[in-house]
Design a protein around this motif. Structure first.
Motif, mmCIF file in Angstrom:
data_model
loop_
_atom_site.group_PDB
_atom_site.id
_atom_site.type_symbol
_atom_site.label_atom_id
_atom_site.label_comp_id
_atom_site.label_asym_id
_atom_site.label_seq_id
_atom_site.Cartn_x
_atom_site.Cartn_y
_atom_site.Cartn_z
ATOM 1 N N SER A 153 0.851 -1.271 0.060
ATOM 2 C CA SER A 153 -0.033 0.039 0.004
ATOM 3 C C SER A 153 0.923 1.298 0.129
ATOM 4 C CB SER A 153 -0.983 0.156 1.086
ATOM 5 O OG SER A 153 -1.716 -1.238 1.362
ATOM 6 N N ILE A 184 -6.619 7.781 -5.486
ATOM 7 C CA ILE A 184 -6.868 6.608 -5.025
ATOM 8 C C ILE A 184 -5.290 5.916 -4.451
ATOM 9 C CG2 ILE A 184 -7.004 3.877 -5.674
ATOM 10 C CD1 ILE A 184 -9.492 5.341 -7.428
ATOM 11 N N HIS A 185 -4.195 6.174 -5.158
ATOM 12 C CA HIS A 185 -3.026 5.748 -4.918
ATOM 13 C C HIS A 185 -2.263 6.520 -3.735
ATOM 14 C CE1 HIS A 185 -3.977 3.604 -8.596
ATOM 15 N NE2 HIS A 185 -3.446 2.524 -8.110
ATOM 16 N N GLY A 188 -5.352 7.364 -0.771
ATOM 17 C CA GLY A 188 -6.324 6.526 -0.526
ATOM 18 C C GLY A 188 -5.587 4.957 -0.155
ATOM 19 N N ALA A 189 -4.676 4.535 -0.686
ATOM 20 C CA ALA A 189 -3.979 3.434 -0.454
ATOM 21 C C ALA A 189 -3.546 3.245 0.987
ATOM 22 C CB ALA A 189 -2.805 3.141 -1.093
ATOM 23 N N VAL A 192 -6.864 2.811 3.033
ATOM 24 C CA VAL A 192 -7.434 1.431 2.868
ATOM 25 C C VAL A 192 -6.292 0.522 3.531
ATOM 26 C CG1 VAL A 192 -7.666 -0.336 1.163
ATOM 27 C CG2 VAL A 192 -8.387 1.927 0.465
ATOM 28 N N LYS A 213 -13.145 -3.074 2.720
ATOM 29 C CA LYS A 213 -12.363 -2.452 1.690
ATOM 30 C C LYS A 213 -13.204 -1.373 1.124
ATOM 31 C CE LYS A 213 -9.870 -4.074 -2.400
ATOM 32 N NZ LYS A 213 -10.658 -4.300 -3.802
ATOM 33 N N ARG A 214 -14.554 -1.681 0.830
ATOM 34 C CA ARG A 214 -15.376 -0.577 0.357
ATOM 35 C C ARG A 214 -15.519 0.553 1.365
ATOM 36 N NH1 ARG A 214 -17.582 1.076 -3.739
ATOM 37 N NH2 ARG A 214 -19.478 1.846 -3.975
ATOM 38 N N GLU A 217 -11.905 2.359 0.782
ATOM 39 C CA GLU A 217 -11.773 2.935 -0.434
ATOM 40 C C GLU A 217 -12.560 4.347 -0.604
ATOM 41 O OE1 GLU A 217 -10.920 -0.829 -3.243
ATOM 42 O OE2 GLU A 217 -12.914 -0.222 -3.050
ATOM 43 N N THR A 218 -13.747 4.407 -0.321
ATOM 44 C CA THR A 218 -14.700 5.403 -0.141
ATOM 45 C C THR A 218 -14.296 6.458 0.793
ATOM 46 O OG1 THR A 218 -16.417 4.229 1.117
ATOM 47 C CG2 THR A 218 -16.717 4.475 -1.180
#
Ligand code: GRG
Length: 296
Positions: A153, A184-185, A188-189, A192, A213-214, A217-218
């Protein structure tokens, strides 16, 4: 328990573990390395919100793990987050003089020591992960799975990869999918990872892992949108570093009301993902609502 009481208590646990971790280095390392430990401590204790370690504890508690048993993983996440901020502030990247209202690491200690403090925090994060064995609750294979997920991650497939796209992006090609790919990367990573590391330490149903996970991510994207909303309100989006251009932001492709609408939608989705857990998910729900309304 109210969120204020919960978060104050857990942040005290996290802070005291982080302070002890620094004391351990002072006791076990040669005095000649004191400057490095001073720089690690300066940034670790500079007043961060502790969002990621708090999320890690809340996720652990939602699946029945004790908060104390996962403190080494919470510290590891904060070590990596802190290293990323130190390096992000360097002249070669954002060239920021301040962080959290104080001189940034390189302004206080000089560039060489700041680079090394970041390197040391990243490396020692993995020493912290090995300390998950001290509670004698987790199997070596579970600790290894958690450690691998943290590396993944924060590395090429996560935060560092996202940072590469961020610094090399041609602003002319800014689009919503490109901005989301970066966030996201880059941001977010690690969010997560904070949520999923506890699932690596427990025996869990795959459907439930997907729900966590959801949630991660959100919430990760929501956190970045809330950051972009705060930035657009304070108008400090320019990087002074070699990039000399605005940082990619949701505000490049969305109006303020669209950003707020998307933030609310993502937070609602995050909350729905974990609400089947009932009372056990309350801290996760409260943290999501904090991200919805945060002002710093
Ligand atoms: C240099 C390898 C490398 C990575 C840097 C995360 C990151 C990648 C840079 C940080 C730049 C930034 C300001 C990103 C926006 C979202 C974000 C991570 C904000 C800072 O996180 P907070 O608000 O910080 O949780 P505190 O200060 O509360 O710890």
């Amino acid at each position: 328990m109210s969120f204020e009481i919960y978060s104050t208590d857990r942040i005290e646990l996290i802070n005291s573990y982080l302070e002890d971790s620094i004391i351990r280095y002072r006791h076990s390392a040669s005095q000649r390395f004191s400057l490095l430990i001073d720089a690690m401590q300066y940034s670790l204790e500079a007043g961060g919100k502790r969002l990621r370690p708090l999320l890690l504890l809340a996720s652990a508690e939602a699946i029945g793990l004790s908060p104390r048993s996962v403190l080494p993983a919470a510290a590891a996440i904060e070590y990596i987050h802190t290293y990323s901020l130190i390096h992000d502030d360097l002249p070669a990247l954002d060239d920021d003089d301040t962080r959290r209202g104080k001189p940034s690491s390189h302004r206080k200690f000089g560039e060489a020591v700041a680079i090394l403090a970041g390197d040391a925090l990243l490396t020692e994060a993995f020493t912290q992960m090995t300390r998950l064995s001290e509670s004698q609750v987790y199997q070596p294979a579970q600790i290894l799975a958690a450690l691998e997920f943290l590396a993944q991650s924060s590395g090429v497939r996560g935060m560092v990869g996202g940072q590469l796209i961020d610094v090399t992006l041609d602003t002319k090609s800014t689009s919503l999918p490109e901005i989301e790919f970066i966030h996201i990367h880059k941001t977010g990573a690690m969010i997560v990872a904070s949520i999923l590391i506890p699932t690596k330490l427990a025996t869990m149903d795959a459907v439930m892992v997907q729900k966590f996970k959801r949630y991660g991510e959100t919430l990760g994207l929501a956190f970045q949108i809330s950051d972009d909303i705060l930035d657009s309100e304070s108008a400090i989006r320019y990087s002074r570093g070699p990039r000399k251009k605005p940082k990619p932001s949701y505000s490049d492709v969305m109006s303020p009301s669209e950003m707020k609408e998307k933030l609310n939608l993502l937070i609602d989705t995050a909350i729905q993902s974990v609400e089947s857990l009932g009372d056990k998910s309350k801290p996760l729900v409260d943290i999501a609502n904090f991200v919805r309304t945060r002002r710093s």
